[in-house]
Design an enzyme around this catalytic site. Structure first.
Site, mmCIF file in Angstrom:
data_model
loop_
_atom_site.group_PDB
_atom_site.id
_atom_site.type_symbol
_atom_site.label_atom_id
_atom_site.label_comp_id
_atom_site.label_asym_id
_atom_site.label_seq_id
_atom_site.Cartn_x
_atom_site.Cartn_y
_atom_site.Cartn_z
ATOM 1 C CG HIS A 1 86.106 53.867 23.420
ATOM 2 N ND1 HIS A 1 86.530 53.459 24.655
ATOM 3 C CD2 HIS A 1 86.320 55.200 23.381
ATOM 4 C CE1 HIS A 1 86.973 54.497 25.341
ATOM 5 N NE2 HIS A 1 86.865 55.579 24.593
HETATM 6 C C1 UD1 Z 1 84.650 60.457 22.987
HETATM 7 C C2 UD1 Z 1 85.984 61.122 23.307
HETATM 8 C C3 UD1 Z 1 86.943 60.091 23.856
HETATM 9 C C4 UD1 Z 1 86.358 59.359 25.046
HETATM 10 C C5 UD1 Z 1 84.993 58.810 24.685
HETATM 11 C C6 UD1 Z 1 84.367 58.280 25.937
HETATM 12 C C7 UD1 Z 1 86.417 62.964 21.735
HETATM 13 C C8 UD1 Z 1 87.369 63.470 20.709
HETATM 14 N N1 UD1 Z 1 86.590 61.677 22.108
HETATM 15 O O1 UD1 Z 1 84.873 59.493 21.974
HETATM 16 O O2 UD1 Z 1 88.127 60.744 24.292
HETATM 17 O O3 UD1 Z 1 87.210 58.306 25.399
HETATM 18 O O4 UD1 Z 1 84.154 59.865 24.166
HETATM 19 O O5 UD1 Z 1 83.430 57.290 25.701
HETATM 20 O O6 UD1 Z 1 85.569 63.690 22.190
HETATM 21 N N2 UD1 Z 1 77.617 57.489 19.699
HETATM 22 C C9 UD1 Z 1 76.381 56.905 19.839
HETATM 23 N N3 UD1 Z 1 75.731 57.126 21.020
HETATM 24 C C10 UD1 Z 1 76.263 57.861 22.029
HETATM 25 C C11 UD1 Z 1 77.533 58.406 21.857
HETATM 26 C C12 UD1 Z 1 78.206 58.219 20.682
HETATM 27 O O7 UD1 Z 1 75.864 56.264 18.936
HETATM 28 O O8 UD1 Z 1 75.614 58.019 23.064
HETATM 29 C C13 UD1 Z 1 78.308 57.336 18.403
HETATM 30 C C14 UD1 Z 1 78.361 58.692 17.706
HETATM 31 O O9 UD1 Z 1 77.247 58.898 16.940
HETATM 32 C C15 UD1 Z 1 79.605 58.615 16.888
HETATM 33 C C16 UD1 Z 1 80.485 57.643 17.678
HETATM 34 O O10 UD1 Z 1 79.667 56.975 18.608
HETATM 35 O O11 UD1 Z 1 79.328 58.042 15.632
HETATM 36 C C17 UD1 Z 1 81.604 58.381 18.367
HETATM 37 O O12 UD1 Z 1 81.099 59.317 19.316
HETATM 38 P P1 UD1 Z 1 81.918 60.634 19.722
HETATM 39 O O13 UD1 Z 1 81.217 61.308 20.840
HETATM 40 O O14 UD1 Z 1 82.212 61.425 18.510
HETATM 41 O O15 UD1 Z 1 83.315 60.078 20.194
HETATM 42 P P2 UD1 Z 1 83.679 58.864 21.160
HETATM 43 O O16 UD1 Z 1 84.268 57.760 20.345
HETATM 44 O O17 UD1 Z 1 82.530 58.537 22.026
HETATM 45 N N1 UDP Z 2 82.214 52.773 31.877
HETATM 46 C C1 UDP Z 2 80.958 52.285 32.229
HETATM 47 N N2 UDP Z 2 80.377 51.341 31.408
HETATM 48 C C2 UDP Z 2 80.979 50.856 30.292
HETATM 49 C C3 UDP Z 2 82.275 51.368 29.963
HETATM 50 C C4 UDP Z 2 82.850 52.325 30.779
HETATM 51 O O1 UDP Z 2 80.381 52.683 33.236
HETATM 52 O O2 UDP Z 2 80.396 50.000 29.606
HETATM 53 C C5 UDP Z 2 82.823 53.802 32.731
HETATM 54 C C6 UDP Z 2 84.144 53.409 33.360
HETATM 55 O O3 UDP Z 2 83.942 52.758 34.592
HETATM 56 C C7 UDP Z 2 84.855 54.737 33.505
HETATM 57 C C8 UDP Z 2 84.346 55.530 32.324
HETATM 58 O O4 UDP Z 2 83.149 54.902 31.892
HETATM 59 O O5 UDP Z 2 84.474 55.407 34.686
HETATM 60 C C9 UDP Z 2 85.369 55.533 31.222
HETATM 61 O O6 UDP Z 2 84.813 56.068 30.087
HETATM 62 P P1 UDP Z 2 85.355 55.807 28.625
HETATM 63 O O7 UDP Z 2 86.130 54.554 28.587
HETATM 64 O O8 UDP Z 2 84.177 55.921 27.731
HETATM 65 O O9 UDP Z 2 86.272 57.089 28.362
HETATM 66 P P2 UDP Z 2 87.803 57.413 28.651
HETATM 67 O O10 UDP Z 2 88.071 57.142 30.085
HETATM 68 O O11 UDP Z 2 88.620 56.583 27.731
HETATM 69 O O12 UDP Z 2 87.915 58.852 28.303
#
Ligand code: UD1
Ligand code: UDP
Length: 362
Positions: free
Chosen positions: A203
């Site tokens: 992601h």
């Molecule tokens: C964010 C973090 C990243 C982390 C990830 C965990 C930043 C800069 N990045 O990235 O480090 O690894 O979270 O998962 O903060 N969206 C949905 N539903 C949700 C959440 C997000 O549709 O519940 C969509 C948002 O609308 C957006 C995209 O996903 O279009 C990205 O979401 P955003 O929270 O900006 O960043 P992540 O890629 O989730």
């Molecule tokens: N995770 C989860 N379900 C999923 C993907 C990830 O429960 O479908 C959990 C995973 O076990 C870990 C955390 O989410 O504890 C990691 O989050 P993510 O990969 O979104 O963020 P990052 O660690 O890269 O910041």
């Protein structure tokens, strides 16, 4: 009695802060939990409160679908009235919620603590790296997971208030592994056998926001499945869903029979999926640590990692997204000797953070 304000907002923050929040709740101080609303889908947010038995936030804000700079600005504006008389603001990790909380504490002149401080990819093109560096520069208390992360801080002239406490990812794993094994029926539900699949999460902005890189990754997934002779289970992050659609790559992904795409899973299901996978392929930080704990080999689909401890002990290798490189890494990791130690602590991070916070507040 002091007033502690802890700010979370995304999936990894909810999971890794759950043990810390519980330990802070037990202190003799007021503890206010704030959720920025950065993640909001049930399967990115609510499910983790249930799975980790985490209490409701005291303040829940809404942040839906905003560009990064407005995630930060809006969170600062919304959380300001809550944080203004905090004796300590606590943030975790490297997200836009983290950055907003750190900047807010600084602008309001409030002391700041950063959990999971000091980790570095040394790649400032990643938004997370910028967020971490700023958060660490602004913090009064810095809770680093390992001596390596403490050394990273020292190189940036941050030496005061640094505590090596392990990573609370281990607290969460130790507190929930047995519960997951007992409660989760994810393997039978999905028709999977232990050791019979590869687990994939993917992601990161730098991987999925480029059409070319995402298309190449799809080829790499196919190559990996072929090399292992196993299907890939892919719980898919909403960012990746959106990009596949936007880039017209959805049909191509759907046409790969070895790629089984599912909704993001809850935490308990994810633990069982990780523990029973033949191998984990990921660009997630948390999965690099968790697979290491479970002694399941990991291939990281990035050019760098802020978890170099996993590379040193051989639980993880970097493979980027080049299909040949990924295929070779998968082969090598499937044959890996799995007796590596866990470098991320003994599961007492939450307690250590709470003790240090109590001493700080006096
Ligand atoms: C964010 C973090 C990243 C982390 C990830 C965990 C930043 C800069 N990045 O990235 O480090 O690894 O979270 O998962 O903060 N969206 C949905 N539903 C949700 C959440 C997000 O549709 O519940 C969509 C948002 O609308 C957006 C995209 O996903 O279009 C990205 O979401 P955003 O929270 O900006 O960043 P992540 O890629 O989730
Ligand atoms: N995770 C989860 N379900 C999923 C993907 C990830 O429960 O479908 C959990 C995973 O076990 C870990 C955390 O989410 O504890 C990691 O989050 P993510 O990969 O979104 O963020 P990052 O660690 O890269 O910041």
């Amino acid at each position: 009695m002091g007033r502690i304000v802890t700010i979370i907002g995304t999936r990894p923050e909810i999971i890794k802060m759950a043990p810390v929040v519980k330990a802070l709740d037990a202190l003799d101080h007021e503890h206010v939990l704030v959720h920025s609303g950065q993640h909001y889908d049930v399967m990115m947010d609510r499910i983790f409160f249930r799975d980790l038995e985490l209490r409701e936030p005291d303040h829940q804000f809404e942040l839906k679908v905003r560009p990064p700079h407005l995630q930060v600005a809006t969170t600062m504006r919304q959380v300001a009235p809550v944080a203004k008389d905090a004796d300590l603001v606590i943030i975790h990790g490297d997200t836009n919620t983290t950055l907003a909380g750190g900047l807010l504490a600084s602008k309001q002149g409030r002391p700041l603590a950063h959990v999971e401080a000091g980790i570095r990819s040394f790649d400032k093109t990643m938004p997370e790296e910028v967020n971490r560096i700023i958060a660490d520069q602004l913090s009064n208390l810095l809770f680093t997971p390992t001596p390596t992360s403490r050394e990273n801080l020292r190189r940036e002239n941050v030496t005061e208030g640094v505590h090596v406490v392990g990573n609370s990812v281990i607290d969460a794993l130790l507190q929930n592994r047995a519960i997951a094994e007992k409660r989760s029926d994810v393997l039978s539900r999905l028709g999977l056998k232990a050791g019979g699949y590869l687990l994939l999460t993917f992601h990161r902005a730098e991987n999925v926001d480029s059409k070319e890189r995402l298309a190449r990754a799809l080829v790499a997934f196919e190559r990996a499945a072929h090399e292992a002779g196993l299907p890939i289970l892919f719980p898919i992050h909403p960012r990746t869903v959106k990009r596949l659609r936007e880039f017209g790559l959805e049909k191509r992904a759907a046409a790969q029979p070895s790629l089984q795409r599912i909704e993001p899973t809850g935490y308990l299901d994810m633990l069982v999926l990780e523990e029973n996978a033949a191998l984990v392929m990921t660009d997630s930080g948390g999965l690099q640590e968790e697979s290491c704990f479970f002694r399941v080999p990991c291939v990281t689909l990035r050019e760098n990692t802020e978890r170099p401890e996993t590379l040193e002990i051989g639980s993880n290798v970097l493979a980027g997204t080049d299909p040949e490189r990924v295929r070779d890494a998968v082969r090598r990791q499937l044959d890996a000797d799995r007796n590596w130690p866990n470098p991320f602590g003994d599961g007492t991070t939450g307690l250590q953070v709470a003790e240090t916070v109590a001493a700080y507040l006096g």
